[in-house]
Design a protein around this motif. Structure first.
Motif, short mmCIF file in Angstrom:
data_model
loop_
_atom_site.label_atom_id
_atom_site.label_comp_id
_atom_site.label_asym_id
_atom_site.label_seq_id
_atom_site.Cartn_x
_atom_site.Cartn_y
_atom_site.Cartn_z
N VAL A 1 5.98 -3.20 -6.53
CA VAL A 1 4.61 -3.43 -6.05
C VAL A 1 4.10 -4.79 -6.52
O VAL A 1 3.47 -5.54 -5.76
CB VAL A 1 3.68 -2.30 -6.53
N ALA A 2 4.39 -5.12 -7.77
CA ALA A 2 3.95 -6.42 -8.30
C ALA A 2 4.60 -7.57 -7.53
O ALA A 2 3.94 -8.57 -7.20
CB ALA A 2 4.30 -6.53 -9.78
N GLN A 3 5.88 -7.40 -7.22
CA GLN A 3 6.59 -8.44 -6.46
C GLN A 3 6.01 -8.58 -5.06
O GLN A 3 5.81 -9.69 -4.55
CB GLN A 3 8.08 -8.09 -6.38
N LEU A 4 5.73 -7.45 -4.41
CA LEU A 4 5.14 -7.49 -3.07
C LEU A 4 3.78 -8.17 -3.08
O LEU A 4 3.44 -8.95 -2.19
CB LEU A 4 5.00 -6.07 -2.52
N ARG A 5 2.99 -7.87 -4.10
CA ARG A 5 1.67 -8.49 -4.19
C ARG A 5 1.77 -9.99 -4.42
O ARG A 5 0.97 -10.77 -3.88
CB ARG A 5 0.86 -7.81 -5.29
N ALA B 1 0.83 -1.21 0.00
CA ALA B 1 0.00 0.00 0.00
C ALA B 1 0.87 1.26 0.00
O ALA B 1 0.57 2.23 -0.72
CB ALA B 1 -0.93 0.00 1.22
N ARG B 2 1.95 1.25 0.80
CA ARG B 2 2.84 2.41 0.83
C ARG B 2 3.51 2.61 -0.53
O ARG B 2 3.62 3.74 -1.03
CB ARG B 2 3.90 2.22 1.92
N ARG B 3 3.96 1.50 -1.13
CA ARG B 3 4.60 1.61 -2.45
C ARG B 3 3.60 2.09 -3.50
O ARG B 3 3.95 2.84 -4.41
CB ARG B 3 5.17 0.25 -2.85
N LYS C 1 10.43 0.96 -11.84
CA LYS C 1 10.96 0.19 -10.70
C LYS C 1 9.88 0.00 -9.63
O LYS C 1 9.75 -1.07 -9.03
CB LYS C 1 12.18 0.89 -10.11
N GLU C 2 9.12 1.06 -9.37
CA GLU C 2 8.08 0.98 -8.34
C GLU C 2 6.99 0.00 -8.75
O GLU C 2 6.47 -0.75 -7.92
CB GLU C 2 7.49 2.37 -8.11
N LEU C 3 6.64 0.02 -10.04
CA LEU C 3 5.65 -0.94 -10.54
C LEU C 3 6.11 -2.37 -10.31
O LEU C 3 5.34 -3.23 -9.86
CB LEU C 3 5.39 -0.71 -12.03
N ALA C 4 7.38 -2.64 -10.65
CA ALA C 4 7.93 -3.99 -10.47
C ALA C 4 7.94 -4.37 -9.00
O ALA C 4 7.62 -5.50 -8.62
CB ALA C 4 9.33 -4.07 -11.06
#
Length: 353
Positions: free
Chosen positions: A159-163, A88-90, A154-157
């Motif tokens: 967030v996707a990894q965290l999800r 959520a923060r990312r 980078k942020e998209l990648a």
């Protein structure tokens, strides 16, 4: 010959017949309730007690598996919450970066320099100095824009990894929760079976059994407990062990409750964990992890504060207090009490670090 002929029985009809039938059925039901079914021999009180003891031992082993599954489920839940919060923060940062990029693009569009050919810009400018100034601004804006795009990617990648990790941890949590439910059902089944056996005892037998469990020669918290606490603390190898022993003495008389870690009730590993937590030492939750949490001690080297384990499956633990005695939470229906270490099959001992 006629004198020996069997008299023909008169068939009862009407209200008299119905009353007789009702009495016959009631008598048969009473006889059936009093007599065990075929193939189920009536057990002696000693055999019933032995089976109850065995069921309680199996329930305790299942309780430790439940405790282990609960610990892992709690860890998975905490990790899942942390991953979701970080995602959520990312995502918030990603949205802020996208908004900023949009603002830069809008400013370029409004300024009219974002996509103009340099020759056209020169023609429209009032002179070379103005052109160079505009060109420098555009270059810097372009570099900033490129950096922002790279950051967003980078942020998209991330967030996707965290999800993805959160999804994996969610699956683990669900599996742990299902495992938890299975172990809980097993514990309940064992306890219900033990209760059913207890119910088969007559009232005097049941009272005698309960008295034997609750009033063991080692089960009472006597007037000498304060002196015993002091003696155990003096014999303890260090101040932390002394604190753990003192906590265990303070827990005597509190009820056993499976899955409980105090302060009002305990199961066996919950008591030892709470005692050592009071001494500033974090022990794992279950018997089969506590036995590895420290230095292995032989039986002849036991000192107050050591953890003593029992049964081949390491399904029970107590805290040694000296003089061949331990304090432990025995099983459902009982309370924390003192008992001799040789009361159960010894499996090993550990001195927490």
């Amino acid at each position: 010959m006629a004198a020996h002929r069997k008299r023909k029985q008169r068939r009862l009809t009407g209200p008299t017949g119905r009353t007789a039938a009702t009495l016959a059925i009631a008598g048969a039901a009473t006889a059936g309730a009093a007599t065990p079914a075929h193939g189920e021999p009536r057990l002696t009180p000693a055999q019933v007690r032995a089976k109850i003891d065995g069921l309680y031992e199996e329930a305790e082993a299942a309780t430790e598996r439940y405790n282990g599954a609960k610990e892992k489920a709690d860890e998975a839940r905490a990790s899942l919450t942390e991953l979701r919060d970080e995602a959520a923060r990312r995502t918030d940062r990603l949205n802020a970066a996208r908004d900023a990029l949009g603002s830069v693009a809008a400013a370029q569009y409004r300024g009219g320099t974002g996509g103009l050919d340099p020759a056209v810009q020169l023609a429209l400018s009032s002179g070379p100095d103005e052109f160079l100034e505009r060109a420098g601004l555009a270059e810097r804006a372009g570099a900033r824009q490129a950096a922002m795009v790279t950051g967003i990617r980078k942020e998209l990648a991330s967030v996707a990894q965290l999800r993805d990790r959160a999804e994996g941890r969610l699956g683990e949590f669900e599996a742990r929760r299902a495992e938890l439910a299975r172990h809980k059902a097993t514990v309940r089944k064992k306890l219900d079976s033990a209760q059913a056996l207890l119910d088969r005892l007559t009232a005097p037998e049941r009272a005698r059994y309960t008295q034997e469990v609750r009033n063991s020669p080692y089960g009472a918290y006597t007037a000498h407990a304060g002196r015993a606490t002091a003696r155990g603390a003096l014999l303890a190898p260090d101040s932390r062990a002394a604190a753990a022993v003192a906590y265990a003495y303070g827990a005597i008389g509190k009820p056993y409750a499976w899955g409980a870690t105090g302060p009002g009730a305990f199961d066996c590993s919950g008591l030892t964990q709470a005692a050592w937590r009071a001494a500033g030492v974090a022990l794992p939750r279950t018997t089969y992890t506590q036995i590895s949490a420290g230095r292995q001690i032989t039986r002849d080297r036991l000192a107050p504060g050591d953890l003593v384990f029992f049964f081949s499956g390491v399904s029970h633990v107590g805290i040694y207090v000296g003089g061949g005695q331990m304090i432990h939470a025995p099983r459902p229906g009982s309370a924390v009490r003192m008992a001799p270490v040789d009361e159960m099959p010894f499996a090993g001992a550990t001195r927490p670090a």
